[in-house]
Design an enzyme around this catalytic site. Structure first.
Site, short mmCIF file in Angstrom:
data_model
loop_
_atom_site.label_atom_id
_atom_site.label_comp_id
_atom_site.label_asym_id
_atom_site.label_seq_id
_atom_site.Cartn_x
_atom_site.Cartn_y
_atom_site.Cartn_z
N CYS A 147 0.81 -1.22 0.00
CA CYS A 147 0.00 0.00 0.00
C CYS A 147 0.85 1.27 0.00
O CYS A 147 0.52 2.25 -0.67
CB CYS A 147 -0.91 0.00 1.23
SG CYS A 147 0.02 -0.02 2.78
N HIS A 320 -1.76 1.21 7.35
CA HIS A 320 -2.16 1.26 5.94
C HIS A 320 -1.93 2.66 5.39
O HIS A 320 -2.19 3.64 6.10
CB HIS A 320 -3.65 0.87 5.83
CG HIS A 320 -4.12 0.63 4.43
ND1 HIS A 320 -3.39 -0.11 3.52
CD2 HIS A 320 -5.24 1.02 3.78
CE1 HIS A 320 -4.07 -0.16 2.37
NE2 HIS A 320 -5.19 0.53 2.51
N ASN A 340 -8.20 4.04 -2.21
CA ASN A 340 -7.52 2.86 -1.68
C ASN A 340 -6.84 2.10 -2.83
O ASN A 340 -7.00 2.48 -4.00
CB ASN A 340 -8.55 1.98 -0.94
CG ASN A 340 -7.90 1.08 0.08
OD1 ASN A 340 -6.68 0.94 0.15
ND2 ASN A 340 -8.72 0.43 0.89
#
Ligand code: NAG
Ligand code: NAG
Length: 373
Positions: A147, A320, A340
């Protein structure tokens, strides 16, 4: 330290158990219905397992998640909805250990790092960089913890769009394969598929001198026929954990990186942090472009839609990294719009909204951006 952590976890468990204790419905599912639901889900997600034993074991996990999702919808349903999605055969621990990063406190930056932001008086009620064409399509990191590289690259894509007026997908894989930056005094490091930090990646890009487009150096970690790159040069075993047990040199940075393919004139020359005040963050977002942010995403596994605001979400456990692209209000509830990297089938077409103005899940604690020359 260890004790207080156990204590805090205990409190969290109590809160969740006690709020679920007030549930009015009894959730269960018949074996037939479970199996047909699971088979549909397998087809839909193109998933198959190595053995019947694994199939059965995954079906049990799937059932637990199915029940959990219904409970969460009963508890939180007026604000946000959860659903079965591509993570439905993963336990909470598997999700945390593969997709998320090891939880860490927000890195602290020196005062001179912070961007001087001018707060305008008439900030609009909503703003969205997607409407200005500054955001590339949603990507999918697959089954690994990359990520942070997506967050970095997508921030740079926005900066490059604002500078050159062209929207280009930039190479995430270059960052995953080549960036082994570390900050030893505060124990942060970029660890390929095991996590990293956008502020360190910006430093890698400054040092490297450029980035290839996605077309020249495509993403391949964690997808169906994955590449097996070796750890990045500089990979720190103490900070990142044991290196990948098996890898190919042909898949690695040293074989793949080609500086003649760097996007010409795209140079990261500096990076800035933005302070935690969410009005300041909104001003910085509007004046600067989409920003890299991080949060505690434990409860995002089954997010479907709505303004994310879980009752327990430790803002000091960042696990994240994502991209802030805008804000708005739903009724009287202010929210951020966040891109995302879990594909378009997840959440609101790959995006989520999270409560704005309350430091929810630490979303305001690690806001950074690259500066292009
Ligand atoms: C970027 O990649 C996506 C696929 O992930 C593709 O659909 C899109 O056309 C590419 N180009 C731009 C400029 O977004
Ligand atoms: C890796 O990190 C540890 C702990 O911060 C540090 O002591 C060590 O010098 C680092 N190793 C390398 C090769 O930089």
């Amino acid at each position: 330290m260890q004790n207080s952590l156990i204590f805090r976890t205990a409190i969290a468990v109590c809160i969740i158990v006690s709020s679920f204790a007030t549930l009015t419905k009894h959730y269960d599912i018949s074996d037939d219905r479970l199996e047909s639901l699971f088979k549909n889900w397998l087809d839909q997600h193109d998933r198959d397992y190595n053995s019947f034993a694994e199939y059965q074991q995954r079906m049990i996990v799937f059932k637990e998640n199915y029940i959990q999702i219904q409970k969460m919808n009963e508890v939180f349903g007026h604000d946000m909805k959860f659903e079965l999605n591509k993570f439905s055969d993963l336990t909470e621990d598997e999700f945390r250990n593969t997709i998320l990063m090891r939880p860490q406190a927000p890195p602290i930056h020196s005062p001179s790092r912070f961007m001087k932001v001018e707060n305008v008086e008439d900030l609009p009620a909503s703003f969205d960089w997607r409407e200005h064409n500054a955001v590339t399509p949603v990507k999918d990191q697959g089954s690994v913890g990359t990520c942070w590289a997506f967050s970095t690259v997508q921030n740079v894509e926005g900066q490059w769009f604002l500078k050159s007026k062209t929207l280009t997908n930039l190479s995430v894989e270059q960052i995953v394969d080549c960036d082994g930056m570390q900050k030893i005094d505060s124990a942060q490091a970029d660890c390929g598929v095991y996590g990293g930090w956008p502020f360190l990646s910006f430093q890698y890009l400054i040092k490297q001198g450029g980035i290839e487009p996605e077309t020249a150096y495509p993403y391949c970690a964690g997808i169906k026929t994955p590449c097996e790159p070796c750890n990045a040069p500089g990979y720190n075993k103490t900070l990142c954990g044991p290196p990948i047990p098996f890898c190919y040199i042909k898949d690695s940075c040293e074989s793949k990186l080609d500086s003649t393919k760097f996007v010409s004139n795209l140079k990261v020359v500096d990076w800035k942090a933005i302070n935690e005040d969410e009005t300041t963050i909104a001003n910085a977002l509007m004046s600067t472009g989409p920003l890299s942010v991080a949060l505690n995403a434990e409860m995002l596994q089954f997010y479907h839609k709505g303004v994310f605001n879980p009752i327990f979400c430790n803002p000091k456990n960042l696990d994240h990294a994502v991209l802030l692209v805008g804000w708005g209000e739903e009724g009287s509830k202010p929210y951020w719009i966040v891109k995302n990297s879990w594909g378009t089938s997840w959440g609101e077409q790959g995006y989520f909204r999270i409560l704005r103005g309350k430091g929810t899940c630490g979303i305001n604690t690690q806001v950074t951006t690259a500066i292009l020359g």
